[in-house]
Design a protein around this motif. Structure first.
Motif, mmCIF file in Angstrom:
data_model
loop_
_atom_site.group_PDB
_atom_site.id
_atom_site.type_symbol
_atom_site.label_atom_id
_atom_site.label_comp_id
_atom_site.label_asym_id
_atom_site.label_seq_id
_atom_site.Cartn_x
_atom_site.Cartn_y
_atom_site.Cartn_z
ATOM 1 N N LYS A 1 15.179 10.011 -24.159
ATOM 2 C CA LYS A 1 13.973 9.635 -24.388
ATOM 3 C C LYS A 1 12.826 10.580 -24.490
ATOM 4 O O LYS A 1 11.664 10.294 -24.702
ATOM 5 N N ARG A 2 13.293 11.841 -24.465
ATOM 6 C CA ARG A 2 12.400 12.901 -24.500
ATOM 7 C C ARG A 2 12.709 13.993 -25.499
ATOM 8 O O ARG A 2 13.755 13.710 -26.355
ATOM 9 N N THR B 1 9.751 16.881 -16.691
ATOM 10 C CA THR B 1 8.397 17.593 -17.073
ATOM 11 C C THR B 1 8.563 17.526 -18.601
ATOM 12 O O THR B 1 7.238 18.118 -19.108
ATOM 13 N N SER B 2 9.402 17.337 -19.575
ATOM 14 C CA SER B 2 9.144 17.588 -20.711
ATOM 15 C C SER B 2 8.663 16.358 -21.506
ATOM 16 O O SER B 2 8.556 15.348 -20.831
ATOM 17 N N ARG B 3 8.056 16.622 -22.620
ATOM 18 C CA ARG B 3 7.303 15.471 -23.424
ATOM 19 C C ARG B 3 8.011 14.394 -23.715
ATOM 20 O O ARG B 3 9.023 14.638 -24.245
ATOM 21 N N ARG B 4 7.568 13.252 -23.653
ATOM 22 C CA ARG B 4 8.426 11.997 -24.014
ATOM 23 C C ARG B 4 8.240 11.866 -25.470
ATOM 24 O O ARG B 4 7.273 12.124 -26.119
ATOM 25 N N LEU B 5 9.226 11.111 -26.312
ATOM 26 C CA LEU B 5 9.199 10.995 -27.627
ATOM 27 C C LEU B 5 8.029 10.026 -27.906
ATOM 28 O O LEU B 5 7.463 10.066 -28.992
ATOM 29 N N ASP B 6 7.700 9.044 -27.114
ATOM 30 C CA ASP B 6 6.694 8.111 -27.524
ATOM 31 C C ASP B 6 5.397 8.117 -26.723
ATOM 32 O O ASP B 6 4.889 7.141 -26.258
ATOM 33 N N ALA C 1 -0.266 11.840 -26.140
ATOM 34 C CA ALA C 1 0.020 13.323 -26.820
ATOM 35 C C ALA C 1 -0.025 13.062 -28.282
ATOM 36 O O ALA C 1 -0.685 13.929 -29.081
ATOM 37 N N ASN C 2 0.390 11.829 -28.948
ATOM 38 C CA ASN C 2 0.371 11.743 -30.270
ATOM 39 C C ASN C 2 -1.265 11.449 -30.951
ATOM 40 O O ASN C 2 -1.640 12.069 -31.741
ATOM 41 N N ALA C 3 -1.908 10.760 -29.847
ATOM 42 C CA ALA C 3 -3.291 10.771 -30.117
ATOM 43 C C ALA C 3 -4.100 12.094 -30.230
ATOM 44 O O ALA C 3 -4.859 12.330 -31.146
ATOM 45 N N ALA C 4 -3.780 13.145 -29.418
ATOM 46 C CA ALA C 4 -4.450 14.267 -29.248
ATOM 47 C C ALA C 4 -3.985 15.082 -30.447
ATOM 48 O O ALA C 4 -4.941 15.840 -30.793
#
Length: 67
Positions: free
Chosen positions: A20-21, A45-50, A54-57
């Protein structure tokens, strides 16, 4: 024997969480096997795919300039 079964569930959880990441399931599986407790910290601590924030940024950062 019980410890081994718990460890197998831990490895399965690492692979599921990694899928999921960004790092992926296989890499997360290897982190879980090789680094044990620290491996799960690397995975979480890794970024999630969804990850909506983060996507909005990223969209805000790389949006086309208005002239």
């Amino acid at each position: 024997m019980l410890f081994f079964i718990v460890w197998l569930f831990y490895i399965r959880f690492c692979a599921y969480a990694g899928s999921k990441r960004v790092i992926g399931g296989f890499t997360a599986l290897m982190y879980g096997i090789c680094f044990s407790f620290f491996g799960i910290l690397f995975i979480l601590t890794s970024r999630r795919l969804d990850d909506e924030r983060a996507n909005a940024a990223l969209i805000e950062k790389f949006k086309p300039a208005k002239i």
